[in-house]
Design a protein around this motif. Structure first.
Motif, mmCIF file in Angstrom:
data_model
loop_
_atom_site.group_PDB
_atom_site.id
_atom_site.type_symbol
_atom_site.label_atom_id
_atom_site.label_comp_id
_atom_site.label_asym_id
_atom_site.label_seq_id
_atom_site.Cartn_x
_atom_site.Cartn_y
_atom_site.Cartn_z
ATOM 1 N N GLY A 153 3.316 5.246 4.801
ATOM 2 C CA GLY A 153 3.750 5.439 3.421
ATOM 3 C C GLY A 153 3.605 4.188 2.579
ATOM 4 N N VAL A 154 3.902 3.022 3.163
ATOM 5 C CA VAL A 154 3.813 1.768 2.420
ATOM 6 C C VAL A 154 2.363 1.472 2.038
ATOM 7 N N ILE A 155 1.411 1.781 2.927
ATOM 8 C CA ILE A 155 -0.003 1.559 2.627
ATOM 9 C C ILE A 155 -0.468 2.523 1.541
ATOM 10 N N SER A 156 -0.085 3.788 1.669
ATOM 11 C CA SER A 156 -0.477 4.791 0.680
ATOM 12 C C SER A 156 0.094 4.467 -0.694
ATOM 13 N N LEU A 157 1.352 4.036 -0.741
ATOM 14 C CA LEU A 157 1.985 3.723 -2.018
ATOM 15 C C LEU A 157 1.298 2.550 -2.703
ATOM 16 N N ALA A 158 0.974 1.511 -1.938
ATOM 17 C CA ALA A 158 0.279 0.353 -2.510
ATOM 18 C C ALA A 158 -1.119 0.729 -2.983
ATOM 19 N N GLN A 159 -1.751 1.654 -2.287
ATOM 20 C CA GLN A 159 -3.108 2.053 -2.645
ATOM 21 C C GLN A 159 -3.138 2.843 -3.946
ATOM 22 N N VAL A 160 -2.220 3.781 -4.122
ATOM 23 C CA VAL A 160 -2.261 4.640 -5.311
ATOM 24 C C VAL A 160 -1.697 3.951 -6.547
ATOM 25 N N THR A 161 -0.871 2.919 -6.363
ATOM 26 C CA THR A 161 -0.247 2.256 -7.514
ATOM 27 C C THR A 161 -0.853 0.897 -7.844
ATOM 28 N N ASP A 197 9.660 -14.854 2.979
ATOM 29 C CA ASP A 197 8.677 -13.881 2.518
ATOM 30 C C ASP A 197 7.291 -14.413 2.876
ATOM 31 N N ASN A 198 6.317 -13.524 2.896
ATOM 32 C CA ASN A 198 4.960 -13.910 3.230
ATOM 33 C C ASN A 198 4.025 -13.552 2.083
ATOM 34 N N HIS A 199 2.758 -13.873 2.233
ATOM 35 C CA HIS A 199 1.795 -13.673 1.162
ATOM 36 C C HIS A 199 1.693 -12.197 0.767
ATOM 37 N N PRO A 200 1.486 -11.919 -0.512
ATOM 38 C CA PRO A 200 1.347 -10.524 -0.949
ATOM 39 C C PRO A 200 0.105 -9.875 -0.354
ATOM 40 N N ILE A 201 0.204 -8.595 -0.089
ATOM 41 C CA ILE A 201 -0.910 -7.836 0.472
ATOM 42 C C ILE A 201 -1.251 -6.704 -0.495
ATOM 43 N N TYR A 202 -2.527 -6.600 -0.842
ATOM 44 C CA TYR A 202 -2.993 -5.564 -1.761
ATOM 45 C C TYR A 202 -3.851 -4.553 -1.011
ATOM 46 N N GLU A 211 -10.488 0.437 6.558
ATOM 47 C CA GLU A 211 -9.886 -0.673 5.811
ATOM 48 C C GLU A 211 -8.374 -0.535 5.767
ATOM 49 N N ARG A 212 -7.885 0.687 5.623
ATOM 50 C CA ARG A 212 -6.435 0.914 5.636
ATOM 51 C C ARG A 212 -5.839 0.481 6.976
ATOM 52 N N GLU A 213 -6.535 0.755 8.070
ATOM 53 C CA GLU A 213 -6.058 0.368 9.382
ATOM 54 C C GLU A 213 -6.039 -1.151 9.522
ATOM 55 N N GLN A 214 -7.044 -1.826 8.985
ATOM 56 C CA GLN A 214 -7.063 -3.287 9.003
ATOM 57 C C GLN A 214 -5.890 -3.855 8.220
ATOM 58 N N ILE A 215 -5.592 -3.260 7.058
ATOM 59 C CA ILE A 215 -4.479 -3.732 6.238
ATOM 60 C C ILE A 215 -3.152 -3.449 6.932
ATOM 61 N N ARG A 216 -3.046 -2.297 7.595
ATOM 62 C CA ARG A 216 -1.829 -1.991 8.340
ATOM 63 C C ARG A 216 -1.579 -3.040 9.415
ATOM 64 N N LEU A 219 -0.472 -6.318 7.783
ATOM 65 C CA LEU A 219 0.929 -6.279 7.369
ATOM 66 C C LEU A 219 1.852 -6.428 8.569
ATOM 67 N N GLU A 220 1.522 -5.768 9.655
ATOM 68 C CA GLU A 220 2.322 -5.867 10.869
ATOM 69 C C GLU A 220 2.378 -7.313 11.365
ATOM 70 N N GLU A 221 1.232 -7.971 11.394
ATOM 71 C CA GLU A 221 1.172 -9.367 11.839
ATOM 72 C C GLU A 221 1.905 -10.282 10.869
ATOM 73 N N SER A 222 1.825 -9.987 9.586
ATOM 74 C CA SER A 222 2.493 -10.796 8.577
ATOM 75 C C SER A 222 4.007 -10.735 8.725
ATOM 76 N N LEU A 223 4.526 -9.542 9.002
ATOM 77 C CA LEU A 223 5.967 -9.385 9.207
ATOM 78 C C LEU A 223 6.428 -10.072 10.489
ATOM 79 N N ARG A 224 5.645 -9.942 11.539
ATOM 80 C CA ARG A 224 6.018 -10.579 12.799
ATOM 81 C C ARG A 224 5.999 -12.099 12.680
ATOM 82 N N ALA A 225 5.106 -12.637 11.848
ATOM 83 C CA ALA A 225 4.995 -14.083 11.685
ATOM 84 C C ALA A 225 6.243 -14.692 11.046
ATOM 85 N N ILE A 226 6.975 -13.906 10.273
ATOM 86 C CA ILE A 226 8.169 -14.437 9.600
ATOM 87 C C ILE A 226 9.450 -13.880 10.198
ATOM 88 N N THR A 227 9.324 -13.282 11.385
ATOM 89 C CA THR A 227 10.501 -12.708 12.069
ATOM 90 C C THR A 227 10.704 -13.427 13.397
#
Length: 229
Positions: A153-161, A197-202, A211-216, A219-227
């Motif tokens: 859902g987070v990927i879809s929402l960022a894509q459509v908006t 917080d980490n760098h913004p992802i578009y 490409e959506r799978e790569q972004i997913r 994002l997963e790696e970005s969250l783990r890096a700051i957790t």
């Protein structure tokens, strides 16, 4: 009793919380507010997201949701200055309780998940973003597995908006961890809480499934890096 009401039109509507549930939610909200006031909250900037303009999509692990929300008024809202916060929560009975607690802090909620009200919730979230409100999401909830993005859902929402995803996380030593699927973290009174917080992802509007799978994964790696935990 089911957590959902299905209209003849096929639209799924979450059941409302009972009066007893609302009273308990108000008591929990008061306790939570008192705890927040006692916490020593600091923000650790480890990313340059100054170019990300509100509204944005805040993304956090489900286990860190309580901490992430505690950072909103003091740190997050000052950085992005949106009109307000809308939190995407489950359409289940537990989601009804959480929505009631969040309402006491002035947060709006969207009820839905991948399996329940997904398309409806995505449409509602898009409307809120167009109004200038930011969205808070936990892509590993409501059932996990923990710290793994299973909801797109987070990927879809960022894509459509076109709105950026901002990974948010936190760290606290003085806490208890619930014995649930994600071991939800609850800081004890007077705990020292650090927020990151980490760098913004578009997500490009014309992104392919690959490409959506790569972004997913990004994002997963970005969250783990700051957790840290």
């Amino acid at each position: 009793m089911s957590d959902f009401v299905r209209k003849s039109s096929g639209v799924v509507i979450p059941r409302q919380l009972s009066w007893g549930g609302r009273i308990l939610a108000a008591a929990i909200a008061l306790f939570y507010w008192l705890c927040i006031k006692s916490w020593r909250r600091t923000w650790k900037d480890i990313a340059d997201n100054s170019r990300a303009k509100a509204p944005v999509i805040y993304c956090m692990w489900h286990s860190h949701m309580i901490l992430a929300f505690a950072s909103y008024d003091k740190h997050v809202r000052k950085k992005w200055q949106e009109k307000g916060l809308v939190v995407w929560v489950s359409a289940s009975g537990d989601g009804s309780f959480l929505a009631a607690v969040l309402a006491k802090f002035g947060a709006h909620t969207i009820r839905g998940s991948t399996s329940r009200r997904g398309p409806q919730a995505l449409l509602e979230a898009s409307r809120w973003l167009r109004k200038g409100y930011s969205i808070g999401m936990t892509p590993d909830g409501p059932r996990g597995p923990a710290h793994k993005i299973v909801q797109e859902g987070v990927i879809s929402l960022a894509q459509v908006t076109g709105c950026p995803i901002i990974p948010i996380s936190s760290f606290v030593r003085w806490k208890i961890c619930l014995k649930n699927w994600d071991r939800t973290q609850i800081p004890l009174p007077f705990a020292k809480c650090e927020f990151h917080d980490n760098h913004p992802i578009y997500v490009p509007r014309d992104a392919t499934e690959a490409e959506r799978e790569q972004i997913r994964t990004q994002l997963e790696e970005s969250l783990r890096a700051i957790t840290p935990d």
